[in-house]
Design a protein around this motif. Sequence first.
Motif, PDB file in Angstrom:
ATOM      1  N   UNK A 131     105.941  76.302  43.633  1.00  0.00           N
ATOM      2  CA  UNK A 131     107.195  76.247  44.392  1.00  0.00           C
ATOM      3  C   UNK A 131     107.272  74.972  45.221  1.00  0.00           C
ATOM      4  N   UNK A 132     106.115  74.573  45.752  1.00  0.00           N
ATOM      5  CA  UNK A 132     106.076  73.381  46.590  1.00  0.00           C
ATOM      6  C   UNK A 132     106.385  72.131  45.762  1.00  0.00           C
ATOM      7  N   UNK A 133     105.882  72.139  44.545  1.00  0.00           N
ATOM      8  CA  UNK A 133     106.142  71.015  43.637  1.00  0.00           C
ATOM      9  C   UNK A 133     107.055  71.489  42.516  1.00  0.00           C
ATOM     10  N   UNK A 134     108.186  72.051  42.909  1.00  0.00           N
ATOM     11  CA  UNK A 134     109.071  72.642  41.907  1.00  0.00           C
ATOM     12  C   UNK A 134     109.493  71.606  40.859  1.00  0.00           C
ATOM     13  N   UNK A 135     109.665  70.351  41.299  1.00  0.00           N
ATOM     14  CA  UNK A 135     110.101  69.326  40.340  1.00  0.00           C
ATOM     15  C   UNK A 135     109.073  69.119  39.242  1.00  0.00           C
ATOM     16  N   UNK A 136     107.817  69.441  39.514  1.00  0.00           N
ATOM     17  CA  UNK A 136     106.805  69.368  38.457  1.00  0.00           C
ATOM     18  C   UNK A 136     106.815  70.641  37.614  1.00  0.00           C
ATOM     19  N   UNK A 137     106.995  71.778  38.283  1.00  0.00           N
ATOM     20  CA  UNK A 137     107.036  73.044  37.564  1.00  0.00           C
ATOM     21  C   UNK A 137     108.190  73.033  36.558  1.00  0.00           C
ATOM     22  N   UNK A 138     109.277  72.383  36.957  1.00  0.00           N
ATOM     23  CA  UNK A 138     110.456  72.319  36.075  1.00  0.00           C
ATOM     24  C   UNK A 138     110.178  71.535  34.791  1.00  0.00           C
ATOM     25  N   UNK A 139     109.078  70.759  34.790  1.00  0.00           N
ATOM     26  CA  UNK A 139     108.726  70.036  33.559  1.00  0.00           C
ATOM     27  C   UNK A 139     108.088  70.956  32.531  1.00  0.00           C
ATOM     28  N   UNK A 140     107.600  72.117  32.981  1.00  0.00           N
ATOM     29  CA  UNK A 140     106.890  72.999  32.048  1.00  0.00           C
ATOM     30  C   UNK A 140     107.878  73.734  31.139  1.00  0.00           C
ATOM     31  N   UNK A 141     107.493  73.897  29.889  1.00  0.00           N
ATOM     32  CA  UNK A 141     108.380  74.521  28.908  1.00  0.00           C
ATOM     33  C   UNK A 141     108.967  75.866  29.341  1.00  0.00           C
ATOM     34  N   UNK A 142     108.127  76.809  29.839  1.00  0.00           N
ATOM     35  CA  UNK A 142     108.705  78.127  30.123  1.00  0.00           C
ATOM     36  C   UNK A 142     109.831  78.033  31.157  1.00  0.00           C
ATOM     37  N   UNK A 143     109.661  77.194  32.169  1.00  0.00           N
ATOM     38  CA  UNK A 143     110.694  77.062  33.194  1.00  0.00           C
ATOM     39  C   UNK A 143     111.882  76.287  32.627  1.00  0.00           C
TER      40      UNK A 143
END
Length: 583
Positions: free
Chosen positions: A124-136
């Motif tokens: 959540x803190x690095x949401x912009x990185x999490x958004x790079x992951x396929x499932x998201x």
Amino acid sequence: MYRSHTCGALRIENLGEKVKLSGWVQRVRNLGGMTFIDLRDRYGVSQLAFNDGWSEDLLDQARKLGREFVISIEGEVLERESKNPQMATGDIEIKVESLEVLNASKTPPFTIENDTDGGEELRMKYRYLDLRRDPVKNNIILRHKVAQAVRAFLNQEDFLEIETPYLIKSTPEGARDFVVPSRMNQGQFYALPQSPQTFKQLLMVSGYDRYYQIVRCFRDEDLRADRQPEFTQIDCEMAFVEQEDILTKFEGLVKHLLKEIKGVDIDSVPRMSYAEAMRRFGNDKPDIRFGMEFNELNALVQNKGFKVFDEAELVVAISVPGCADYSRKQLDALTNWVKRPQIGMNGLIYSKFNADGSYKSSVDKFFDADAQAEWHKAAGSNAGDLILILAGDANKTRKAMSELRLHMAEELGLRNPDEYAPLWVVDFPLLEWDEESGRYHAMHHPFTSPKPEDIPLLETEPGKVRANAYDMVLNGNEIGGGSIRIHDRSLQSKMFDLLGFTPEEAKAQFGFLMDAFEYGAPPHGGIAFGFDRLSALLGGSETIRDFIAFPKNNAGRDLMINSPAPVDQEQLTELGIDLRPEA
Ligand code: ASP
């Protein structure tokens, strides 16, 4: 030019082409004599190959790359020696001829892979990185597709997309408002809309007889699991309609979405009254993908000397298919499950209709085989089925049984996420009694019209009045709700009166709407769908947070921008607010 193709585009047909790709380094692998890099962008991943025989400079550059560096390469499309059928681009690789680092990256705090090592908070803190992951990423793309499919359907049906204001006025009805101080009008506040309800009704008065908006709404509620303080609705309103028109139109929308997004054909959407839903499922948003309906056993089991049943307001059973062979341990686990504080029952009673035709229950002392046979008959059991019984206060027991029913369905794998069973629940009560305030509350909202035939009951038994209100339920989730509205000033005033507003309060808060009703308000009604939940369900998930690009956590915080946060006294002073303890 940064790219001739995206990282997901190249196929065997492109062999021999000179291409330019840009993206993020997913992984660098050095294998004897070769270096491979997976290069990722939104569209996919392409394998880049560097052969040790090539220019030392290039190899040196490649070896220095780290995860998530942004690079741009030029090269030639070659056929892979070992193909990867799991990847769309798995037949080819790019023989890299030149490489440019567009930007370096620190080592990311978690791996940008489908199965990541990052915990919820960190992601959540690095949401912009999490958004790079396929499932998201796939969820966000799906959400976009749902929005476009909604627009396509409604546009074709002549709906107009019209925006309504975000800075409006606080009203006490419904949930708590988020308020915004006004600098230019010190001591006064705007509120963020909980929904565009009154505005969409005013648009009907204005003659825009089909309106929609995919719109943000704000509710300052205590956050239960998977609620967001700001969420998105597909908000719709129509004029010159009866309930039937709305139901037909919007089941059309739901069918369209299921077809477009899931390829699922739905023939018809069944309808069930609120009263029936409560009786058969103990719930106003029943999951109808499976049976295990409620069977009230009061008449069969009371006055037979078993105190738990005799003292209960409601004794209700469900018949669980094929579970007569449940072990002691499994039954104990279920008993503990209903005793958890979230469910709060004192115990669970069972009766097995064994495959050999015999019966066995936890209350054999009080009920013989003949008695149990009657229960099973009433519940429609077959040999091999297990009856689960809860007894107690009616509301609590119904609620607990509804949870137990869902729990059993989950255990038995009956909640198939690929199956979609929409349902209309109609004829909701207009009002519900609130013990705390000792008065009636609008079950939907105060603008909802009573059923005309029930209007006389408003004076005598308001609790019995049914509303022209409906919910769209999908697989046990309420995905939308709406109503036919009151469009008559005097009925609206009467409604406010019933809800405990003085005429002055009603005028101060909703005078604009009642005034509008005196200038030619057409009959109208509408509905709003929860867009986040709908997207999640169509994505096969029940977690809305995963379908919102920048969601808040369970405490209503955005961990990335760290909000909410204090503001300077200077800023507050401008707004006429002083939080300093008095000197
Ligand atoms: N405004 C309502 C809500 O947000 C929906 C409706 O009645 O159209 O629940």
